[in-house]
Design a protein around this motif. Structure first.
Motif, PDB file in Angstrom:
ATOM      1  N   ASP A   1       8.132  53.379 -66.477  1.00 32.93           N
ATOM      2  CA  ASP A   1       9.598  52.379 -66.013  1.00 32.93           C
ATOM      3  C   ASP A   1      10.801  53.345 -65.127  1.00 32.93           C
ATOM      4  O   ASP A   1      10.725  52.456 -64.659  1.00 32.93           O
ATOM      5  N   LEU A   2      10.124  54.564 -64.988  1.00 33.57           N
ATOM      6  CA  LEU A   2      10.589  55.777 -64.177  1.00 33.57           C
ATOM      7  C   LEU A   2      10.381  54.974 -63.090  1.00 33.57           C
ATOM      8  O   LEU A   2      11.354  55.456 -61.819  1.00 33.57           O
ATOM      9  N   TYR A   3       9.405  55.473 -62.633  1.00 33.67           N
ATOM     10  CA  TYR A   3       8.758  55.152 -61.468  1.00 33.67           C
ATOM     11  C   TYR A   3       8.288  53.591 -60.872  1.00 33.67           C
ATOM     12  O   TYR A   3       7.207  53.412 -59.760  1.00 33.67           O
ATOM     13  N   ARG A   4       8.796  52.835 -61.709  1.00 31.16           N
ATOM     14  CA  ARG A   4       8.309  51.646 -61.164  1.00 31.16           C
ATOM     15  C   ARG A   4      10.246  51.559 -59.500  1.00 31.16           C
ATOM     16  O   ARG A   4      10.438  51.506 -60.037  1.00 31.16           O
ATOM     17  N   PHE A   5       9.138  50.854 -59.255  1.00 29.75           N
ATOM     18  CA  PHE A   5       9.168  50.213 -57.369  1.00 29.75           C
ATOM     19  C   PHE A   5      10.644  49.062 -57.990  1.00 29.75           C
ATOM     20  O   PHE A   5      10.627  48.372 -58.722  1.00 29.75           O
ATOM     21  N   HIS A   6      11.995  50.103 -57.626  1.00 34.83           N
ATOM     22  CA  HIS A   6      13.255  49.010 -57.335  1.00 34.83           C
ATOM     23  C   HIS A   6      13.577  47.959 -55.991  1.00 34.83           C
ATOM     24  O   HIS A   6      14.078  50.093 -55.606  1.00 34.83           O
ATOM     25  N   ARG A   7      13.403  47.577 -55.406  1.00 32.20           N
ATOM     26  CA  ARG A   7      13.937  47.719 -53.874  1.00 32.20           C
ATOM     27  C   ARG A   7      15.444  48.132 -53.492  1.00 32.20           C
ATOM     28  O   ARG A   7      15.047  48.329 -52.711  1.00 32.20           O
ATOM     29  N   SER A   8      16.024  47.470 -54.790  1.00 37.55           N
ATOM     30  CA  SER A   8      17.534  47.029 -54.809  1.00 37.55           C
ATOM     31  C   SER A   8      17.910  48.704 -54.607  1.00 37.55           C
ATOM     32  O   SER A   8      18.394  49.388 -53.597  1.00 37.55           O
TER      33      SER A   8
ATOM     34  N   ILE B   1      16.398  50.952 -51.291  1.00 38.69           N
ATOM     35  CA  ILE B   1      17.405  50.718 -50.183  1.00 38.69           C
ATOM     36  C   ILE B   1      18.944  51.295 -50.219  1.00 38.69           C
ATOM     37  O   ILE B   1      19.090  52.121 -49.204  1.00 38.69           O
ATOM     38  N   ARG B   2      19.032  50.868 -51.278  1.00 35.20           N
ATOM     39  CA  ARG B   2      21.174  51.731 -51.301  1.00 35.20           C
ATOM     40  C   ARG B   2      20.490  53.214 -51.777  1.00 35.20           C
ATOM     41  O   ARG B   2      21.189  53.649 -50.905  1.00 35.20           O
ATOM     42  N   ARG B   3      19.733  54.085 -52.052  1.00 31.76           N
ATOM     43  CA  ARG B   3      19.205  55.425 -51.514  1.00 31.76           C
ATOM     44  C   ARG B   3      19.135  56.006 -49.823  1.00 31.76           C
ATOM     45  O   ARG B   3      20.185  56.562 -49.520  1.00 31.76           O
ATOM     46  N   SER B   4      18.080  54.944 -49.192  1.00 31.23           N
ATOM     47  CA  SER B   4      17.830  55.293 -48.280  1.00 31.23           C
ATOM     48  C   SER B   4      19.494  55.231 -47.165  1.00 31.23           C
ATOM     49  O   SER B   4      19.726  56.172 -46.199  1.00 31.23           O
ATOM     50  N   ALA B   5      20.165  53.664 -47.207  1.00 32.77           N
ATOM     51  CA  ALA B   5      21.223  53.422 -46.776  1.00 32.77           C
ATOM     52  C   ALA B   5      22.274  55.199 -46.981  1.00 32.77           C
ATOM     53  O   ALA B   5      22.902  54.714 -46.089  1.00 32.77           O
ATOM     54  N   ASN B   6      22.682  54.845 -47.955  1.00 33.83           N
ATOM     55  CA  ASN B   6      23.133  56.087 -48.697  1.00 33.83           C
ATOM     56  C   ASN B   6      22.944  57.838 -47.913  1.00 33.83           C
ATOM     57  O   ASN B   6      23.545  58.428 -47.852  1.00 33.83           O
ATOM     58  N   LYS B   7      21.500  58.004 -47.920  1.00 37.66           N
ATOM     59  CA  LYS B   7      20.946  59.056 -47.602  1.00 37.66           C
ATOM     60  C   LYS B   7      22.422  58.725 -45.355  1.00 37.66           C
ATOM     61  O   LYS B   7      22.011  59.411 -44.773  1.00 37.66           O
ATOM     62  N   PHE B   8      21.268  57.695 -45.015  1.00 37.83           N
ATOM     63  CA  PHE B   8      21.988  57.212 -43.519  1.00 37.83           C
ATOM     64  C   PHE B   8      23.450  57.488 -43.262  1.00 37.83           C
ATOM     65  O   PHE B   8      23.625  57.817 -42.502  1.00 37.83           O
ATOM     66  N   VAL B   9      24.024  57.110 -44.404  1.00 34.48           N
ATOM     67  CA  VAL B   9      24.981  57.125 -44.122  1.00 34.48           C
ATOM     68  C   VAL B   9      26.083  58.874 -44.579  1.00 34.48           C
ATOM     69  O   VAL B   9      26.881  59.286 -43.231  1.00 34.48           O
ATOM     70  N   ASP B  10      25.705  59.423 -44.619  1.00 33.05           N
ATOM     71  CA  ASP B  10      25.723  61.182 -45.618  1.00 33.05           C
ATOM     72  C   ASP B  10      25.380  61.380 -43.716  1.00 33.05           C
ATOM     73  O   ASP B  10      26.149  62.391 -43.328  1.00 33.05           O
ATOM     74  N   TYR B  11      24.515  61.432 -43.121  1.00 36.15           N
ATOM     75  CA  TYR B  11      23.534  61.629 -41.978  1.00 36.15           C
ATOM     76  C   TYR B  11      24.219  61.156 -41.303  1.00 36.15           C
ATOM     77  O   TYR B  11      24.913  62.311 -40.010  1.00 36.15           O
TER      78      TYR B  11
END
Length: 195
Positions: free
Chosen positions: A75-82, A85-95
């Protein structure tokens, strides 16, 4: 009269001041993006690359958890698209924020030594690219089953070259040759650790 948490007057002056402040920062941010657009493009590409490899790693970890019968890890590693995407967007904003802060430090200190301030933003962008490359290499190595024993640049570089050589051998010469190359690397590593 209603509650005003910030004790600001309600005559619109404070709103105008806030709008002027946002306008000033907007022009600075816009100029920073224009001046450092190529490093920003590199950051975006590395974020996409890391996103893709992270999705593959998550899928592989879920498969391993399913084989073990561990529903909690599955369940932890089940893919959650949202979530991805949210984590990647947060990383980009942090950068982007890192680049802005680096540009501010660059504007404060770099002109005194004769260097254009925009190199501060480029330094922040290079730090961001380095973080993404490190993350992507970790995903790549996990996907190809390579364990990194020494968590330093040399350890990552050796593990990456090993994984690349094994993957190349499997792709070009077949699965058996790839396994032979991997076995040769493991034997050499075992001999080195015995000494």
């Amino acid at each position: 009269m209603g509650s005003n948490i910030l004790n600001l007057s309600s005559n619109g002056i404070s709103t105008g001041a806030r709008a002027a402040g946002v306008t000033i920062f907007y022009s600075e941010i816009t100029q920073m993006i224009i001046d450092s657009r190529w490093i920003l493009v590199a950051v975006v590409l590395f974020c996409i690359f890391d996103f893709r490899l992270g999705c593959k790693e998550s899928s592989k970890r879920k498969e391993a958890a399913d084989k073990e019968g561990n529903t909690m890890l599955s369940d932890l590693y089940r893919f959650h698209r949202s979530r991805a995407i949210r984590r990647s967007a947060n990383k980009f904003v942090d950068y982007v924020l890192l680049m802005m802060v680096s540009e501010a430090f660059g504007a404060a200190f770099l002109p005194y030594i004769g260097v254009p301030y925009i190199y501060g933003a480029w330094a922040g962008g290079l730090i961001a690219c380095g973080c993404e490359i490190s993350s992507a290499c970790g995903h790549f190595l996990y996907i190809h089953g390579v364990q990194v024993e020494k968590k330093n640049v040399k350890g990552y570089a050796l593990a990456f070259v090993k994984a690349l050589a094994v993957a190349f051998a499997r792709q070009k010469a077949g699965e058996q040759v790839g396994e032979a190359v991997e076995e040769a690397f493991n034997e050499a590593e075992n001999k080195k650790s015995e000494k």
